[in-house]
Scaffold this active site. Structure first.
Site, short mmCIF file in Angstrom:
data_model
loop_
_atom_site.label_atom_id
_atom_site.label_comp_id
_atom_site.label_asym_id
_atom_site.label_seq_id
_atom_site.Cartn_x
_atom_site.Cartn_y
_atom_site.Cartn_z
N ASP A 27 44.25 13.57 7.40
CA ASP A 27 43.03 14.03 8.09
C ASP A 27 42.59 15.40 7.56
OD1 ASP A 27 40.95 13.84 9.87
OD2 ASP A 27 42.12 14.49 11.61
N GLY A 28 41.29 15.65 7.69
CA GLY A 28 40.76 16.98 7.38
C GLY A 28 39.99 17.06 6.07
N HIS A 44 36.83 13.79 0.46
CA HIS A 44 37.49 12.48 0.34
C HIS A 44 38.00 12.27 -1.09
CE1 HIS A 44 36.41 11.58 4.35
NE2 HIS A 44 35.13 11.37 4.12
N THR A 73 39.55 1.39 12.15
CA THR A 73 38.50 0.50 12.64
C THR A 73 37.37 1.30 13.29
OG1 THR A 73 39.91 0.18 14.58
CG2 THR A 73 39.90 -1.59 12.96
N LEU A 138 59.58 2.10 -3.73
CA LEU A 138 58.82 2.51 -2.54
C LEU A 138 57.63 1.59 -2.29
CD1 LEU A 138 57.95 5.94 -1.23
CD2 LEU A 138 56.02 4.56 -1.93
C1 IPE Z 1 42.02 9.19 11.65
O1 IPE Z 1 41.23 10.31 11.41
C2 IPE Z 1 41.74 8.12 10.65
C3 IPE Z 1 42.17 8.41 9.27
C4 IPE Z 1 42.77 9.48 8.86
C5 IPE Z 1 41.88 7.36 8.34
P1 IPE Z 1 39.83 10.52 12.14
O2 IPE Z 1 39.26 11.78 11.60
O3 IPE Z 1 39.02 9.31 12.04
O4 IPE Z 1 40.29 10.71 13.66
P2 IPE Z 1 39.54 11.40 14.87
O5 IPE Z 1 38.15 10.88 14.93
O6 IPE Z 1 39.56 12.87 14.60
O7 IPE Z 1 40.38 11.06 16.07
C1 IPE Z 2 40.24 11.99 6.90
O1 IPE Z 2 39.39 13.08 6.81
C2 IPE Z 2 39.77 10.82 6.07
C3 IPE Z 2 39.22 9.71 6.87
C4 IPE Z 2 39.17 9.64 8.18
C5 IPE Z 2 38.69 8.59 6.12
P1 IPE Z 2 38.12 13.21 7.73
O2 IPE Z 2 36.95 12.60 7.05
O3 IPE Z 2 38.38 12.72 9.09
O4 IPE Z 2 37.91 14.79 7.75
P2 IPE Z 2 37.57 15.67 9.01
O5 IPE Z 2 38.59 15.35 10.04
O6 IPE Z 2 36.20 15.29 9.43
O7 IPE Z 2 37.69 17.07 8.53
MG MG Z 3 39.13 13.51 10.76
#
Ligand code: IPE
Ligand code: IPE
Ligand code: MG
Length: 247
Positions: A27-28, A44, A73, A138
């Site tokens: 995430d992030g 990304h 999803t 792995l």
């Molecule tokens: C969870 O992250 C999904 C993935 C990392 C693929 P999100 O960014 O979608 O989650 P929320 O919306 O912060 O809960």
């Molecule tokens: C995680 O990063 C990747 C996916 C959920 C596909 P985010 O796109 O959620 O990035 P933030 O959380 O908005 O920073």
């Molecule tokens: Mg996110």
């Protein structure tokens, strides 16, 4: 959680206590990009580049399964352009990384629903699964178009069908049997869950399977998550006492 961001030290890992299955919520990416004045999709792209590095670090210490949350999803709710960019990443990732993954005996698999994925996404991942199917190292498992609640509902529907057809007796249902209806029925439950970017939630990831997993969070955004942070997570996991409700 002690803050570890600044440290680049390589922690000592006990090789006989390595978690068999590590799951990561990557995430992030969006915030990482925004912080740099870049469009979210640049995050990304940068995040994609980080997958192999962490896979290699996990492989090196003997992790057996690495499950990476790549698309939920719920992520379909994002703007069309962002979804499209994410769906195009596998056809960039696999041609770029597959040779090195094969050299390292990595096997690719996917957990999630194929329905709804564009053909080019599916072709890229299925090609990689096919090319690595005989590898014995792995397992790099991408959670793609995955949601924990959807998985449980689909599992319950399958179970009801099996009861109706006489394949399963209601009384036979126990935790082991329930697990066999999950998409991960052939994998051990994760020992350790890592989530990057400072968010402290599961976001519908592996709800059944994470019942007794150790959780580890870091403020680092996924594109800046390093091997050193990964090893810190492993080292902390190794210091914890897993009691499973016992003493
Ligand atoms: C969870 O992250 C999904 C993935 C990392 C693929 P999100 O960014 O979608 O989650 P929320 O919306 O912060 O809960
Ligand atoms: C995680 O990063 C990747 C996916 C959920 C596909 P985010 O796109 O959620 O990035 P933030 O959380 O908005 O920073
Ligand atoms: Mg996110």
């Amino acid at each position: 959680m002690k803050d570890q961001q600044a440290s680049t030290a390589r922690p000592q890992i006990e090789l006989d206590k390595v978690p068999a299955h590590v799951a990561i919520i990557m995430d992030g990416n969006g915030r990482w990009a925004k912080q740099r004045g870049l469009p979210r999709v640049a995050g990304h792209h940068s995040g994609m580049k980080n997958v192999k590095k962490i896979t290699m670090a996990a492989n090196e210490i003997g992790v057996k399964v690495l499950t990476m949350y790549a698309f939920s999803t719920e992520n379909w709710k994002r703007p069309k352009e962002e979804v499209e960019f994410l769906m195009k990443l596998p056809q960039e990732f696999f041609p770029l990384e597959i040779e090195e993954l094969i050299e390292n005996n990595v096997r690719i698999r996917m957990t999630g629903w194929k329905d709804g994925l564009p053909d080019y996404t599916l072709n890229a991942i299925e090609g990689a699964i096919e090319r690595t199917k005989n590898n014995t190292g792995l397992i790099l498992n991408f959670a793609l178009n995955y949601g924990g609640r959807k998985e449980m509902i689909a599992g319950v529907q399958d179970m009801i069908r099996d009861v109706q057809s006489g394949k399963l007796q209601t009384e036979e249902l126990d935790e082991t049997r329930f697990s066999s209806y999950m998409l991960t029925s052939d994998l051990p439950d994760p020992d350790l869950l890592i989530r990057t970017s400072g968010e402290l939630r599961l976001s519908n990831f592996l709800l059944w399977q994470l019942a007794y997993s150790e959780l580890w969070f870091t403020e680092a955004y996924w594109p800046e998550f390093t091997e050193s942070l990964f090893l810190q997570a492993i080292a902390e996991y190794q210091r914890r006492g897993r009691r499973y409700g016992g003493l």
